[in-house]
Write an enzyme that holds these catalytic residues in place. Structure first.
Site, short mmCIF file in Angstrom:
data_model
loop_
_atom_site.label_atom_id
_atom_site.label_comp_id
_atom_site.label_asym_id
_atom_site.label_seq_id
_atom_site.Cartn_x
_atom_site.Cartn_y
_atom_site.Cartn_z
N GLY A 164 0.77 -1.36 -0.04
CA GLY A 164 0.02 0.19 -0.07
C GLY A 164 0.89 0.93 -0.17
O GLY A 164 1.96 1.25 0.83
N ASP A 168 -1.53 4.63 -6.72
CA ASP A 168 -0.19 4.36 -6.27
C ASP A 168 0.85 5.41 -6.70
O ASP A 168 1.73 5.88 -6.30
CB ASP A 168 0.36 3.02 -6.71
CG ASP A 168 -0.27 2.24 -5.72
OD1 ASP A 168 -1.44 1.73 -5.97
OD2 ASP A 168 0.10 1.77 -4.92
N ARG A 176 10.51 -1.04 -4.54
CA ARG A 176 9.31 -1.17 -5.54
C ARG A 176 9.09 0.12 -6.16
O ARG A 176 9.22 1.12 -5.77
CB ARG A 176 8.09 -1.60 -4.64
CG ARG A 176 7.60 -3.03 -4.09
CD ARG A 176 6.28 -3.19 -3.50
NE ARG A 176 5.52 -3.46 -4.85
CZ ARG A 176 4.21 -3.64 -4.41
NH1 ARG A 176 3.63 -3.57 -3.21
NH2 ARG A 176 3.30 -4.04 -5.47
O1 MRU Z 1 0.85 -3.99 -4.74
P1 MRU Z 1 0.09 -3.18 -3.45
O2 MRU Z 1 -0.90 -4.22 -2.63
O3 MRU Z 1 0.92 -2.35 -2.50
O4 MRU Z 1 -1.02 -2.27 -4.19
C1 MRU Z 1 -1.68 -1.47 -3.46
C2 MRU Z 1 -2.67 -0.86 -4.00
O5 MRU Z 1 -2.86 -0.76 -5.44
C3 MRU Z 1 -3.69 -0.04 -3.38
O6 MRU Z 1 -4.73 0.30 -3.82
C4 MRU Z 1 -3.08 1.27 -3.16
O7 MRU Z 1 -1.64 1.49 -2.54
C5 MRU Z 1 -3.52 2.67 -2.85
S1 MRU Z 1 -4.09 3.39 -1.54
C6 MRU Z 1 -3.40 3.03 -0.23
#
Ligand code: MRU
Length: 334
Positions: free
Chosen positions: A33, A222, A75
């Site tokens: 996230g 993101d 990441r």
């Molecule tokens: O790959 P992730 O689980 O880190 O992706 C996260 C998301 O896509 C969420 O929707 C996001 O970070 C947006 S809001 C906290």
């Protein structure tokens, strides 16, 4: 950190003792996230400081430079990672009395970033909750709750706030293949708060939107480009297309730290492609669902073009189109 890989079956805490532990936790999605990744990276750099044996400032600063670059590479898509490390860098560069003074300042800054995230999310939650009506059914994608941030969350924070305000909300939770952040994490969080939900396969969203069962689509972000194009969890684009085709409003909810105004459009956002195991490792009744050796493409994010978005919900306010004018204006006004 809460180990997000094993929820909802088990609730376990992972202890990171070095910045390398934090890098592993970000890359293997123990923590995930965008805002949570940012805060984790800040604590990662603070840890690099704490673990350093450097006795003088130049040596410590040089070690921190390496650690920061390593953390940055963990990441690529969530811009909060680079934002948090940049903020930590201003502390590294600022005048200070000694190596131990700098170590303390780094820890204080990481704590400050985490605390600010909670306050930011609360502002966003209040802004977004104002868009939610009593009786709404909302499709939500991925996980955007307290787990994905330091507390409250982005899109899920708005839903939680609307529920807390006494509005009746029902959430259709996209399971969010392949990592299933929806069925594992969002469903778990909604259960904690007592918000009614049903998990749906990602491909079922169009069916419910077409039937007129859904009043809103909400997801996080993101990284958001200056024109309002939103990079978010893979599947967000298809969901927004289906909602747009059925006249259902789509809201992306994110803190100002997720906007990257240096990018003109979403085409410039780096999209992470993750390991084939995430797709091939899915089993049904204990059996793999794919032929052995099958080839895989596994982009972790996609970009929803701004034309498909009704409004952007931020901690600084709700941004209406035209986003290329209004997003920079709202975010730059302090
Ligand atoms: O790959 P992730 O689980 O880190 O992706 C996260 C998301 O896509 C969420 O929707 C996001 O970070 C947006 S809001 C906290």
């Amino acid at each position: 950190m809460i180990d997000q890989r094993i929820l909802p079956g088990r609730f376990e805490i992972v202890v990171c003792r070095t910045h390398q532990d934090v890098i592993a936790a970000i890359s293997n999605m123990t923590v995930r996230g965008a805002p949570a990744i940012g805060a984790a990276a800040a604590f990662g750099l603070a840890l690099a400081g704490c673990c350093s044996m450097a006795k003088n400032l130049p040596t410590l600063r040089s070690e921190l430079k390496t650690a920061s670059a390593e953390l940055f590479a963990s990441r690529p898509t969530a811009v909060n990672l680079g934002w948090a490390l940049q903020r930590m860098q201003t502390v590294v560069d600022a005048p200070c009395a000694s190596a131990s003074d700098l170590k303390e300042k780094l820890l204080a800054e990481a704590k400050q970033i985490a605390e600010e995230d909670v306050a930011t999310n609360l502002r966003m939650a209040n802004n977004g909750a104002s868009l939610i009506n009593d009786g709404d059914t909302i499709i939500h994608h991925c996980n955007t709750g307290a787990l994905a941030t330091v507390d409250w969350g982005t899109a899920l924070g708005c839903i939680r706030m609307a529920h807390q305000q006494g509005k009746l909300v029902h959430v259709l939770v996209d399971e969010t293949r392949p990592r299933l952040q929806g069925s594992r994490l969002t469903a778990w969080e909604l259960g904690q708060w007592g918000i009614p939900y049903e998990i749906i396969p990602d491909g079922a969203a169009g069916y419910f939107l077409h039937r007129g069962d859904v009043q809103k689509v909400m997801f996080g972000a993101d990284r958001v480009a200056a024109n309002g194009d939103v990079a978010n969890k893979i599947g967000s684009y298809m969901l927004a297309l289906a909602a747009h085709a059925n006249g259902v409003p789509v809201y992306s909810v994110f803190p100002s730290t997720t906007a990257d105004l240096s990018l003109a459009t979403g085409a410039e956002i780096p999209i992470e492609e993750r390991d084939a195991d995430e797709v091939l490792g899915i089993t049904f009744h204990g059996e793999p669902v794919s032929p052995q050796g099958a080839k895989v493409r596994n982009p972790a994010f996609d970009v929803t073009p701004h034309e498909l978005l009704t409004a952007l919900v931020t901690d600084r306010g709700i941004v209406e189109p035209p986003f290329d004018i209004n997003l920079p204006r709202v975010l730059r006004a302090v």
